[in-house]
Design a protein around this motif. Structure first.
Motif, mmCIF file in Angstrom:
data_model
loop_
_atom_site.group_PDB
_atom_site.id
_atom_site.type_symbol
_atom_site.label_atom_id
_atom_site.label_comp_id
_atom_site.label_asym_id
_atom_site.label_seq_id
_atom_site.Cartn_x
_atom_site.Cartn_y
_atom_site.Cartn_z
ATOM 1 N N ASN A 2 1.084 -0.940 0.187
ATOM 2 C CA ASN A 2 -0.352 0.415 0.079
ATOM 3 C C ASN A 2 0.911 1.671 -1.003
ATOM 4 N N SER A 3 0.541 2.135 -0.801
ATOM 5 C CA SER A 3 1.109 3.903 -0.589
ATOM 6 C C SER A 3 0.461 4.685 -0.969
ATOM 7 N N GLN A 4 0.481 5.523 -0.800
ATOM 8 C CA GLN A 4 0.063 6.916 -1.254
ATOM 9 C C GLN A 4 0.177 7.651 -2.397
ATOM 10 N N GLN A 12 5.808 9.332 0.925
ATOM 11 C CA GLN A 12 6.131 7.704 0.031
ATOM 12 C C GLN A 12 6.973 7.448 1.616
ATOM 13 N N ALA A 13 7.763 7.574 2.158
ATOM 14 C CA ALA A 13 8.674 6.974 3.392
ATOM 15 C C ALA A 13 7.794 6.821 4.373
ATOM 16 N N VAL A 69 12.329 -2.159 0.456
ATOM 17 C CA VAL A 69 13.260 -1.693 -0.173
ATOM 18 C C VAL A 69 11.950 -1.115 -1.038
ATOM 19 N N SER A 70 11.014 -0.741 -1.537
ATOM 20 C CA SER A 70 9.317 -0.415 -1.999
ATOM 21 C C SER A 70 9.884 0.968 -1.418
ATOM 22 N N LYS A 71 9.976 0.855 -0.213
ATOM 23 C CA LYS A 71 10.160 2.480 0.191
ATOM 24 C C LYS A 71 11.495 3.233 -1.004
ATOM 25 N N MET A 75 11.011 6.503 -3.220
ATOM 26 C CA MET A 75 12.060 8.014 -2.827
ATOM 27 C C MET A 75 13.343 8.367 -4.091
ATOM 28 N N GLU A 76 13.876 6.382 -4.805
ATOM 29 C CA GLU A 76 14.750 7.009 -5.757
ATOM 30 C C GLU A 76 14.062 7.193 -7.080
ATOM 31 N N GLY A 77 13.145 6.837 -7.125
ATOM 32 C CA GLY A 77 12.488 6.752 -8.566
ATOM 33 C C GLY A 77 13.445 5.415 -9.231
#
Length: 392
Positions: A2-4, A12-13, A69-71, A75-77
């Motif tokens: 899940n993420s916004q 995102q973090a 890792v997903s975060k 964050m890094e694109g």
């Protein structure tokens, strides 16, 4: 996961999380398990055949490492990523997975000591050689590229001299010559800089540093192009440098406060740098957001703020550097950085003492160079400690 739907790194973090279980927990739980079970023989077969995306064994993947890792990827694109037990296991696994005997690396001379050891002592055992360029000799990079060159590698800011490399120029060179461009983004974190925006194919972090931020756990991560990450994952799956689920859980939680912590680190570091710049016992100061920094304009172009590390040279060489360390009272003497606690090191007498003076200067490490990882204490207390150490 899940993420916004947002491009804001801070959100995102915090909001990139595992799917909630039947218990409807608000914060992601710990998955302290070595392995995962299968419903039946067909489920097990399909899982090992990778026809299903699921957890099999925590050496391969684990829900906590996947969330971390997903975060970082968001964050890094980045398209994909893989987590490791330490930053150096991320560095080694990345190179070991992608390079073959006879390949060649072009690298900045100013890189972390253990990475330099990897390039000079271990990769040559597999007939992998490295050519170096100085941070102020980017125009010489193309002359170092050989038919067997596969990777262009750099840190920015560099460790420990806090030099800045123009990632956009390096990215263009890598693209022109079809090289894999790898950036160690440890000093900046994904909050301050996203090298993929400037052409990087892969980004590496020692999560032990600012990402954890409190000197508690070890960790590393590589993110970037999915096809390259696939090769790195297969290497790691079979060689075992896995990030522990507990450390992954800690690091994922740490990312939730990364922005507010790093903002304060940078605020403190700039004030410390400004103080040092006006101190008569200091020859020079390097901090990316000081206008006197040789690559200030590049730093402003590619970084949000200047980071938490300040480098400066005390007058008097190695002996003065040792005396400075011995006079420190509050700040810690430690090999770590990116901690809540301010940390002071003198590379010429410690981490780089085995190098000749000529080799140290090649990496911008002068005899009197001091590196301060500026922490989150009250900045006046940090400055007072540094001031009294310089006076003594």
């Amino acid at each position: 996961m899940n993420s916004q739907y947002t491009e804001h790194i801070e959100t995102q973090a915090i909001r990139t999380q595992l799917e909630r279980s039947a218990f409807l927990e608000h914060s992601s739980p710990l998955y302290l398990t070595s392995s995962f079970i299968f419903e039946d023989a067909e489920d097990m077969r399909a899982s090992f055949a990778e026809e299903k995306e699921r957890n099999i064994y925590s050496r391969f993947t684990n829900p906590n490492t996947s969330e971390f890792v997903s975060k970082i990827c968001k964050m890094e694109g980045a398209e994909d990523g893989h987590a490791f037990a330490t930053g150096m296991s991320a560095v080694f696994s990345t190179f070991a997975a992608l390079l073959n005997s006879g390949d060649h690396i072009v690298s900045s001379r100013s890189i972390f000591g253990s990475t330099n050891s990897l390039f000079t002592k271990f990769l040559p055992k597999w007939n992998i050689e490295t050519s170096y360029f100085k941070v102020n000799e980017v125009d010489k990079i193309e002359s170092l590229i050989q038919p067997n060159t596969k990777v262009l590698y750099a840190e920015s800011p560099t460790n420990p001299a806090v030099d800045i490399l123009d990632l956009e120029i390096l990215g263009a060179i890598a693209k022109k010559h079809n090289l894999i461009f790898i950036v160690d983004n440890c000093f900046a974190t994904p909050y301050l800089q996203q090298p993929i925006q400037f052409g990087a194919d892969l980004v590496i972090h020692s999560a032990t540093k600012l990402i954890d931020g409190q000197g508690r756990v070890l960790g590393g991560v590589t993110v970037g192009r999915a096809a390259l990450i696939r090769e790195i994952y297969l290497f790691a799956r079979n060689t075992g440098p896995a990030l522990s689920p507990f450390n992954a859980w800690m690091l994922s939680k740490s990312l939730e406060t990364l922005a507010v912590r790093v903002d304060k680190h940078c605020e403190n570091a700039l004030k410390v740098a400004e103080f040092l710049e006006n101190n008569s016992k200091v020859n020079w100061v390097k901090y990316p957001f000081l206008t006197s920094h040789p690559q200030y304009k590049i730093a402003k172009k590619q970084m949000k703020l200047g980071g938490n590390v300040v480098a400066f040279e005390v007058k008097g060489g190695i002996n003065a550097g040792r005396k400075f360390l011995n006079s420190i009272q509050m700040c810690s003497l430690s090999a770590n950085l990116g901690d809540t606690r301010s940390i002071v090191t003198h590379p010429a007498s410690t981490t780089h003492s085995k190098l000749s003076e000529e080799d140290r200067l090649e990496t911008s490490i002068t005899d009197g160079l001091i590196r301060i990882s500026v922490g989150l204490e009250n900045v006046h207390d940090i400055i007072e400690d540094v001031k009294q150490a310089l006076e003594n």
